[in-house]
Design an enzyme around this catalytic site. Structure first.
Site, PDB file in Angstrom:
ATOM      1  N   VAL A 149      -1.831   4.847  12.055  1.00  0.00           N
ATOM      2  CA  VAL A 149      -2.271   5.083  10.619  1.00  0.00           C
ATOM      3  C   VAL A 149      -3.614   4.935  10.579  1.00  0.00           C
ATOM      4  O   VAL A 149      -4.101   3.841  10.837  1.00  0.00           O
ATOM      5  CB  VAL A 149      -1.219   4.217   9.792  1.00  0.00           C
ATOM      6  CG1 VAL A 149      -1.492   4.779   8.410  1.00  0.00           C
ATOM      7  CG2 VAL A 149       0.325   4.469  10.231  1.00  0.00           C
ATOM      8  N   ASP A 176      16.147   0.444   4.188  1.00  0.00           N
ATOM      9  CA  ASP A 176      15.342  -0.624   4.599  1.00  0.00           C
ATOM     10  C   ASP A 176      14.360  -1.148   3.989  1.00  0.00           C
ATOM     11  O   ASP A 176      13.196  -1.076   3.886  1.00  0.00           O
ATOM     12  CB  ASP A 176      14.591   0.084   5.801  1.00  0.00           C
ATOM     13  CG  ASP A 176      13.963  -0.990   6.887  1.00  0.00           C
ATOM     14  OD1 ASP A 176      14.163  -2.376   6.539  1.00  0.00           O
ATOM     15  OD2 ASP A 176      13.407  -0.575   7.692  1.00  0.00           O
TER      16      ASP A 176
HETATM   17  P1  AMP Z   1       4.291   2.647   8.296  1.00  0.00           P
HETATM   18  O1  AMP Z   1       4.379   3.508   9.790  1.00  0.00           O
HETATM   19  O2  AMP Z   1       4.463   3.628   7.239  1.00  0.00           O
HETATM   20  O3  AMP Z   1       5.065   1.431   8.354  1.00  0.00           O
HETATM   21  O4  AMP Z   1       2.684   2.161   8.394  1.00  0.00           O
HETATM   22  C1  AMP Z   1       2.157   1.233   9.046  1.00  0.00           C
HETATM   23  C2  AMP Z   1       1.214   0.438   8.509  1.00  0.00           C
HETATM   24  O5  AMP Z   1       0.148   1.135   7.958  1.00  0.00           O
HETATM   25  C3  AMP Z   1       1.708  -0.312   7.214  1.00  0.00           C
HETATM   26  O6  AMP Z   1       2.066  -1.410   7.327  1.00  0.00           O
HETATM   27  C4  AMP Z   1       0.378  -0.429   6.372  1.00  0.00           C
HETATM   28  O7  AMP Z   1      -0.188  -1.694   6.874  1.00  0.00           O
HETATM   29  C5  AMP Z   1      -0.474   0.817   6.871  1.00  0.00           C
HETATM   30  N1  AMP Z   1      -0.067   1.993   5.870  1.00  0.00           N
HETATM   31  C6  AMP Z   1       0.777   2.827   5.916  1.00  0.00           C
HETATM   32  N2  AMP Z   1       0.680   3.929   4.883  1.00  0.00           N
HETATM   33  C7  AMP Z   1      -0.499   3.263   4.227  1.00  0.00           C
HETATM   34  C8  AMP Z   1      -0.940   3.628   2.924  1.00  0.00           C
HETATM   35  N3  AMP Z   1      -0.598   4.702   2.178  1.00  0.00           N
HETATM   36  N4  AMP Z   1      -2.063   2.960   2.308  1.00  0.00           N
HETATM   37  C9  AMP Z   1      -2.516   2.026   3.136  1.00  0.00           C
HETATM   38  N5  AMP Z   1      -1.754   1.516   4.312  1.00  0.00           N
HETATM   39  C10 AMP Z   1      -0.845   1.860   4.679  1.00  0.00           C
END
Ligand code: AMP
Length: 978
Positions: free
Chosen positions: A629, A740
């Site tokens: 990400v 979740d």
């Molecule tokens: P996810 O796969 O959506 O759980 O994303 C993994 C990590 O990326 C999250 O725990 C956040 O730290 C970061 N992340 C995901 N989406 C965002 C966002 N829209 N803005 C900032 N950080 C994000």
């Protein structure tokens, strides 16, 4: 008249002269009869009789005295008046010292009727000399002068008397001596006033000051500091009536760069300095400084040496630290512990801090490690020389760099570092391959089992068993669960002639079941049958063998027949929504992208397609299930550039993975709410698929709160919860069940607005580290999930409400892990027995009551998200309502990570105990404070823990909880029965 002999006059003169000498320093003389040297010119009245002047020659000089001795002539009134005495304005009070001789009346024959032995002294003030004009009426009486000793014939006694004339105000005055018929010789009259002489005291100079003020008070005098000295308040001193200085106030001190010497301030010599206002001497220039010029306030640092801004300028200078030594990485329980030794050279400072950074390097290209790495404690600044890192992916290489810094490191670009590259090699957990019956009787079965492979560490096993027919009688199966350290066991107290089902699973190092289990049925003998034994002698574990059994959970697990649910969200059908018509008919209903034959159609319907040239990636901020990400920028034509998060799909994906990846966008694209993460669009038409969402500056909520433990107000926390509840209300109205909901899946933006995220369909199965395989097959984040969802996969908005209750607890406890380190089994058992999480510290009572409502066993009785939003809004409207705090009793805590050593015995050492509660970083604090035995630990109060340097509220809580737990080994579970 009887004359005084010349010899006597001579004798008197010598005496007078001595007194004069002693008074010189403190007295200002206005008139002295003896030192006049010539004719005094005092007025005698009446002029022909009465007082007479006598001349005496001493050493060739003429001296005058006055005498009168009309003792037999009848009534007398003879006056002797001095010349006009000029006064100094400040001298309002003068002393008159008289030396005189009085003859005994009895020594005159026939004089006893009229003879006197005293005379009077008078004074009259005037602004100018009135010459010979003399009027008795103008004089006021000052004193009657009486001798202490009377002189008899042949033996003269000289008396000395000092009288005070006060309240003088005019320019000058006369004194007059009245004789009423005595035989007196006035040898000396001296008129003087006292002064406190000009002086320098305590680096302040004070002028000559006339002693005493009106009414005999002390005279306050203000002085001035000597050159190069200053004082905060003006220096003052008091001058007494006796002409002495007393009680100095307001100390003068030499300015920086000067020292006090001989009542003055002198510049420090070269090579010396003085930084502060002082009465002391200058100091020699300290270590690692250059020789200073004269008059220096500080000594400049030598090249390569520095002073930190907080260092006193009087301190020496320090050099830069060298790098940390012996950096070591050890892996334990899936976590990496980095430890090192302090730099060999700290530059003479004791403020060494460390910072740890992580990089992942591949083919000489390095980039910072992702945010999924968790450091405990925070990676910077670290005071202790160790840190634990979790969230590492197995088999990946990580390079950790530890930098030592001190207060002076900022002055140099040189870095004192030490690096290590390491990988977390997780050994695969072996699987159980078969279960064998070793021995059986009517009431016991002895079993052993084999493993698929040898494992480096001794594995632990979970053995579950039940009567076979229990599974058929009802939906609910009761298992007995044992956790074992050896691969053999004897189960006793069984029912004769009964078939039992056994299931054995190897436990992962973190205590979770590995998922590969073997099931087998064995029957106890009936009472009539003889005991059956296999050939192999059994080394009995658990019940027979000492120490083989680690822990008997003896838990009861609610299991449901496998009902492997699809991923469709099934909230709408639930009786939970049978309440109001509003809630039954959402304005818009969520559409499961899987209902589309071609999931690409769903993406196109619900998400905007973005051209990859409009997206630019800047920095990796996290690791998602399908790829990194990034933080980046989105610049759509005709729109302002905005910060975005970009989820990528890593190369080598399968078509199914691509579909699953994009399904999150298909779901997210259907939502539009300020508390739901907003989808900006997707890139699907190019090789690298991307999902672009709004950027949330503060990242995941759990980490955000952990980093700010105790720093937010209840109002702020409840406001965050209101936002999450509003997002969930919106989702539930759309018939979407999240499944979740947890603080780690809430994102926080720069204005602290919380938004619900993580909508992937396969996420719970694959992505969430909290997901645990249940005995019913699915993978579920146990501690966030409602019992009915765990037991038979009944996921509804009501189970989301349960999870919301857990999120409330996480938020109010600043990201604390729900149920701490209890195992999933222990959590399920506790919940099943109606135990609930206790109130977090400082949690408003109303908020805790709401949590308990969310955790009602009967899901239909739980509040709805609409109820939750309106209650939280109400609380926020009257912040007073947040002031009542729920009872917090650490003793009623859910079982702590460890209340005793791993074998159930008390901890043998403080080190072992701290390690077990994951607080080893404070080992040194305990040692330094002299707390070296567990007996001492048990005596500690919360203030003691704080005083030894445990400052973070979360850590304080953890240690205090543990001590209370140790004190009360018997209370293992909370009594928050609902
Ligand atoms: P996810 O796969 O959506 O759980 O994303 C993994 C990590 O990326 C999250 O725990 C956040 O730290 C970061 N992340 C995901 N989406 C965002 C966002 N829209 N803005 C900032 N950080 C994000």
């Amino acid at each position: 008249m009887d004359c005084f002999g010349t010899k006597h006059c001579l004798f008197l003169f010598v005496l007078i002269n001595n007194v004069l000498l002693t008074l010189q320093t403190k007295e200002e003389v206005l008139l002295d009869m003896k030192s006049a040297g010539g004719e005094l010119g005092w007025l005698q009245w009446p002029s022909e009789q009465g007082w007479e002047v006598l001349q005496t020659v001493v050493n060739g000089s003429m001296f005058y005295t006055y005498s009168v001795c009309n003792v037999v002539e009848g009534e007398q009134d003879n006056w002797l008046r001095t010349t006009f005495v000029q006064r100094r304005p400040a001298a309002t009070r003068v002393f008159v010292e008289l030396r005189f001789v009085v003859r005994d009346c009895n020594s005159f024959d026939g004089a006893s009727l009229t003879c006197k032995e005293t005379f009077n002294m008078y004074a009259a003030e005037a602004d100018a000399d009135v010459g010979t004009s003399f009027r008795k009426g103008q004089f006021r009486k000052v004193a009657t002068v009486a001798p202490d000793e009377i002189s008899v014939r042949g033996e003269l006694k000289v008396n000395t008397e000092t009288k005070v004339v006060e309240s003088l105000s005019r320019k000058g005055f006369y004194l007059a001596f009245q004789d009423l018929g005595s035989c007196v010789a006035l040898l000396s009259v001296r008129i003087y006033y006292k002064i406190c002489p000009a002086t320098v005291l305590g680096l302040a100079s004070f002028p000559d000051t006339v002693a005493g003020a009106e009414g005999g008070a002390l005279r306050e005098v203000t002085g001035t500091c000597v050159a190069n000295a200053i004082s905060q308040e003006p220096p003052r001193i008091y001058c007494t009536l006796n002409g002495e200085w007393v009680v100095q106030v307001g100390q003068c001190r030499c300015k920086p760069g000067y020292e006090a010497a001989n009542g003055s301030c002198q510049a420090c010599q070269a090579g010396y300095f003085r930084a502060s206002l002082t009465m002391e001497k200058c100091d020699l220039c300290p270590e690692n400084t250059q020789r200073s010029p004269a008059g220096s306030q500080t000594c400049p640092c030598r090249e390569g040496f520095y002073r930190a801004p907080e260092d006193p300028t009087s301190d020496g200078c320090s050099g830069l630290p060298s790098g940390p030594r012996k950096l070591l990485a050890t892996v334990r329980a899936g976590k990496l512990r980095l430890s090192w030794l302090a730099p060999a050279d700290t530059g003479g400072r004791d403020d060494v801090e460390y910072s740890v950074t992580c990089q992942q390097c591949e083919a000489a290209v390095c980039q910072p490690c992702g945010e999924e790495l968790r450091f405990e404690p925070r990676p910077a600044p670290l005071r202790e020389p160790h840190v634990t890192v979790s969230g590492l992916e197995a088999q990946l290489n990580y390079t950790f760099t530890v930098e030592a810094r001190t207060g002076v490191s900022r002055y140099s670009s040189q870095r004192a570092t030490s690096s290590i590259t390491t990988a977390l090699h997780l050994t695969e957990t072996p699987a159980v391959t078969l279960i064998r019956l070793e021995k059986r009787s009517s009431s016991s079965l002895s079993l052993s089992w084999a493993l698929s492979q040898r494992s480096g560490r001794a594995p632990r096993y979970e053995l579950m068993y039940r009567k076979k027919d229990d599974g058929t009688a009802s939906d609910i199966t009761t298992y007995t669960v044992l956790v074992l350290e050896k691969n053999l066991v004897q189960i006793s107290d069984l029912v004769p002639g009964t078939v039992y089902v056994f299931r054995v699973t190897v436990l992962n190092p973190d205590g979770t079941p590995s998922g590969n289990s073997v099931e087998h049925e064995f029957e106890t003998t009936s009472l009539a049958e003889p005991q059956v034994s296999s050939n192999t002698p059994v080394v009995l574990g658990a019940i027979l063998g000492g120490g083989a059994m680690l822990l008997v959970v003896g838990g009861i697990l609610l299991l449901h027949k496998r009902r492997r649910g699809t991923h469709s969200r099934d909230g709408a059908e639930d009786a939970y929504f049978s309440g109001s018509a509003d809630q039954m008919k959402p304005l818009k209903t969520y559409v499961d992208p899987h209902t589309y034959e071609d999931p690409n159609m769903a993406v196109q319907k619900f998400a905007t397609e973005i051209h990859p040239s409009h997206v630019s990636k800047q920095k990796v901020i996290g690791a998602g299930e399908f790829g990194e990400v990034y933080r980046g920028m989105l610049k759509m034509p005709g729109r302002k550039e905005t910060a975005v998060a970009i989820k990528t799909l890593k190369p080598g994906y399968t078509e199914k993975q691509r579909r699953d990846f994009l399904s999150e966008a298909s779901i997210m694209g259907q939502f539009s709410h300020q508390n739901i993460i907003r989808l900006e669009g997707v890139v699907t038409k190019f090789k690298h698929a991307m999902i672009v969402t709004e950027y949330m500056e503060n990242g995941a909520l759990d980490k955000y709160l952990r980093d700010r433990d105790g720093e937010l107000t209840s109002y702020q926390l409840v406001d965050m919860l209101r936002g999450i509840a509003a997002g969930m209300k919106y989702l539930s109205n759309m018939n979407y069940v999240h499944r979740d909901l947890a603080a780690r899946n809430i994102l926080v933006n720069s204005s602290l607005v919380c938004k619900v995220s993580d909508f992937g369909l396969s996420r719970i199965l694959e992505d969430d580290a909290e997901g645990t395989y249940t005995t019913s097959g699915g993978k579920i984040p146990i501690r966030w999930t409602a019992p009915e969802a765990i037991a038979y996969r009944k996921f509804t908005s009501a189970s989301d409400v349960w999870s919301f209750g857990i999120v409330m607890w996480e938020v109010m406890a600043y990201g604390e892990r729900p149920y701490w380190d209890m195992s999933n089994h222990e959590v399920m058992k506790a919940i099943n027995e109606a135990f609930r999480l206790p109130a977090p510290m400082d949690c408003p009572s109303a908020v805790y009551q709401l949590m308990l409502q969310c955790w009602l066993q009967e899901r239909a009785r739980r509040p709805r998200f609409a109820d939750i939003v309106s209650l939280l809004e109400k609380l926020l409207k009257s912040p007073e309502s947040l002031k009542t705090i729920a009872d917090f009793d650490p003793r009623v805590s859910i079982r702590l990570p460890s209340t005793s050593g791993s074998d159930g015995s008390p901890f043998r050492s403080v080190v072992e105990w701290l390690e077990s509660i994951k607080m080893s970083q404070y080992t040194e604090n305990f040692t330094r404070a002299g707390v070296t035995t567990m007996e001492q630990v048990l005596q500690m109060k919360i203030e003691d823990i704080r005083n030894i340097g445990v400052r973070l509220p979360g850590h304080l809580k953890r240690i205090a909880y543990s001590i209370l737990g140790l004190k009360d080994q018997t209370s293992t579970l909370s009594v928050f029965a609902v």
